[in-house]
Design a protein around this motif. Structure first.
Motif, PDB file in Angstrom:
ATOM      1  N   ASN A  71       0.797  -1.218   0.000  1.00 51.42           N
ATOM      2  CA  ASN A  71       0.000   0.000   0.000  1.00 51.42           C
ATOM      3  C   ASN A  71       0.836   1.278   0.000  1.00 51.42           C
ATOM      4  O   ASN A  71       0.285   2.375   0.184  1.00 51.42           O
ATOM      5  CB  ASN A  71      -0.941   0.024   1.215  1.00 51.42           C
ATOM      6  CG  ASN A  71      -1.976  -1.090   1.168  1.00 51.42           C
ATOM      7  OD1 ASN A  71      -2.289  -1.630   0.118  1.00 51.42           O
ATOM      8  ND2 ASN A  71      -2.513  -1.440   2.339  1.00 51.42           N
ATOM      9  N   THR A  72       2.139   1.130  -0.179  1.00 52.50           N
ATOM     10  CA  THR A  72       3.029   2.292  -0.145  1.00 52.50           C
ATOM     11  C   THR A  72       3.802   2.451  -1.447  1.00 52.50           C
ATOM     12  O   THR A  72       4.458   1.525  -1.909  1.00 52.50           O
ATOM     13  CB  THR A  72       4.021   2.187   1.028  1.00 52.50           C
ATOM     14  OG1 THR A  72       3.295   2.167   2.265  1.00 52.50           O
ATOM     15  CG2 THR A  72       4.970   3.390   1.043  1.00 52.50           C
ATOM     16  N   ALA A  73       3.690   3.657  -2.019  1.00 49.56           N
ATOM     17  CA  ALA A  73       4.457   4.005  -3.206  1.00 49.56           C
ATOM     18  C   ALA A  73       5.586   4.934  -2.777  1.00 49.56           C
ATOM     19  O   ALA A  73       5.513   5.585  -1.723  1.00 49.56           O
ATOM     20  CB  ALA A  73       3.564   4.694  -4.228  1.00 49.56           C
ATOM     21  N   SER A  74       6.619   4.995  -3.602  1.00 48.71           N
ATOM     22  CA  SER A  74       7.769   5.842  -3.280  1.00 48.71           C
ATOM     23  C   SER A  74       8.283   6.559  -4.513  1.00 48.71           C
ATOM     24  O   SER A  74       8.248   6.015  -5.623  1.00 48.71           O
ATOM     25  CB  SER A  74       8.907   5.003  -2.683  1.00 48.71           C
ATOM     26  OG  SER A  74       8.517   4.380  -1.484  1.00 48.71           O
ATOM     27  N   LEU A  75       8.759   7.775  -4.288  1.00 47.92           N
ATOM     28  CA  LEU A  75       9.434   8.558  -5.327  1.00 47.92           C
ATOM     29  C   LEU A  75      10.863   8.787  -4.856  1.00 47.92           C
ATOM     30  O   LEU A  75      11.078   9.272  -3.732  1.00 47.92           O
ATOM     31  CB  LEU A  75       8.746   9.902  -5.534  1.00 47.92           C
ATOM     32  CG  LEU A  75       9.463  10.877  -6.478  1.00 47.92           C
ATOM     33  CD1 LEU A  75       9.347  10.388  -7.922  1.00 47.92           C
ATOM     34  CD2 LEU A  75       8.886  12.288  -6.351  1.00 47.92           C
ATOM     35  N   THR A  76      11.819   8.432  -5.699  1.00 47.42           N
ATOM     36  CA  THR A  76      13.220   8.658  -5.378  1.00 47.42           C
ATOM     37  C   THR A  76      13.792   9.688  -6.334  1.00 47.42           C
ATOM     38  O   THR A  76      13.585   9.592  -7.551  1.00 47.42           O
ATOM     39  CB  THR A  76      14.034   7.366  -5.468  1.00 47.42           C
ATOM     40  OG1 THR A  76      13.540   6.439  -4.478  1.00 47.42           O
ATOM     41  CG2 THR A  76      15.514   7.623  -5.194  1.00 47.42           C
ATOM     42  N   ILE A  77      14.469  10.671  -5.768  1.00 45.89           N
ATOM     43  CA  ILE A  77      15.183  11.660  -6.566  1.00 45.89           C
ATOM     44  C   ILE A  77      16.666  11.433  -6.299  1.00 45.89           C
ATOM     45  O   ILE A  77      17.129  11.583  -5.158  1.00 45.89           O
ATOM     46  CB  ILE A  77      14.796  13.101  -6.189  1.00 45.89           C
ATOM     47  CG1 ILE A  77      13.275  13.287  -6.215  1.00 45.89           C
ATOM     48  CG2 ILE A  77      15.460  14.084  -7.168  1.00 45.89           C
ATOM     49  CD1 ILE A  77      12.814  14.673  -5.724  1.00 45.89           C
ATOM     50  N   SER A  78      17.391  11.066  -7.330  1.00 44.20           N
ATOM     51  CA  SER A  78      18.828  10.846  -7.171  1.00 44.20           C
ATOM     52  C   SER A  78      19.591  12.048  -7.722  1.00 44.20           C
ATOM     53  O   SER A  78      19.077  12.813  -8.534  1.00 44.20           O
ATOM     54  CB  SER A  78      19.234   9.566  -7.890  1.00 44.20           C
ATOM     55  OG  SER A  78      18.897   9.648  -9.253  1.00 44.20           O
ATOM     56  N   GLY A  79      20.831  12.218  -7.271  1.00 51.13           N
ATOM     57  CA  GLY A  79      21.630  13.352  -7.725  1.00 51.13           C
ATOM     58  C   GLY A  79      20.895  14.662  -7.499  1.00 51.13           C
ATOM     59  O   GLY A  79      20.781  15.491  -8.407  1.00 51.13           O
ATOM     60  N   LEU A  80      20.420  14.859  -6.285  1.00 52.58           N
ATOM     61  CA  LEU A  80      19.578  16.019  -5.946  1.00 52.58           C
ATOM     62  C   LEU A  80      20.190  17.332  -6.443  1.00 52.58           C
ATOM     63  O   LEU A  80      21.404  17.567  -6.281  1.00 52.58           O
ATOM     64  CB  LEU A  80      19.383  16.056  -4.431  1.00 52.58           C
ATOM     65  CG  LEU A  80      18.223  16.878  -3.876  1.00 52.58           C
ATOM     66  CD1 LEU A  80      16.895  16.341  -4.384  1.00 52.58           C
ATOM     67  CD2 LEU A  80      18.266  16.854  -2.354  1.00 52.58           C
TER      68      LEU A  80
END
Lengths: 110, 117
Positions: A71-80
């Protein structure tokens, strides 16, 4: 139609990776692969960054990636980068044929 | 280029009505479902309503059900939101948004509706 739960804020230094979570229920996030992520800069219109859990629209940097577990989605931002500083919202299709948005996460680049 | 231009916002007294419009261009309007999404000042996004491409299927958020009516005119490439019995908590920027394959992909610039308390 309760909003999906996101952390209020996430921060990171330039070049680092950060992850934003989005928790819902089996009637929305967990039940469909129709999770989207939007970026909104102050005073601007939301911009689609991720759709169908992990797909990127044309023109969106590959530094943005999405995933889902249960039930959990995630957004990853790399190289901020400094330009990534904005509000981010998740969204999911629901079993009621409606949409629900997340509470929103403010990303700060230190 | 997809363009969605909202209009019709303004200041209205509690209990009053307002009709929002959205002019679409740059895509085949009659082939897409459309949505209204709102954002109260300083707050998050809230989905309001959706309408299928033909207008046959319509859905509303519980918070507006019975007070708001969504409609479209495919001949005019236009989307509408009739808002009645307005409350202070309806004060928000209202965005017209296109839906493609169960994804809200393009958004207009929004029109602001203000209902003083």
């Amino acid at each position: 139609q309760s909003a999906l739960t996101q952390p209020a804020s996430v921060s990171g230094s330039p070049g680092q990776s950060i992850t934003i979570s989005c928790t819902g229920a089996s009637s929305d996030v967990g039940g469909y692969n129709y999770v989207s992520w939007y970026q909104q800069h102050p005073g601007k219109t939301p911009k689609l960054m991720i759709y169908d859990v992990s797909s990127r629209p044309s023109g969106v940097s590959n530094r943005f990636s999405g995933s889902k577990s249960g039930n959990t989605a995630s957004l990853t931002i790399s190289g901020l980068q400094a330009e990534d500083e904005a509000d981010y919202y998740c969204s999911s299709y629901t079993s009621s044929n409606t949409y629900v948005f997340g509470t929103g996460t403010k990303v700060t680049v230190l | 280029e997809v363009q969605l231009v909202e209009s019709g916002g303004g200041l209205v007294k509690p209990g009053g009505s307002l009709r929002l419009s959205c002019a679409a261009s740059g895509f085949t309007f009659s082939s897409y479902s459309m949505n209204w999404v709102r954002q109260a000042p300083g707050k998050g996004l809230e989905w309001v309503s959706s309408i299928s491409s033909s207008g046959s299927y319509i859905y509303y958020a519980d918070s507006v059900k019975g007070r708001f009516t969504i409609s479209r005119d495919n001949a005019k490439n236009s989307l509408y939101l009739q808002m009645s019995s307005l409350r202070a908590e309806d004060t928000a920027m209202y965005y017209c948004a296109r839906e493609a394959s169960v994804t809200i992909d393009y958004w207009g610039q929004g029109t602001l509706a203000t209902v003083p308390s």
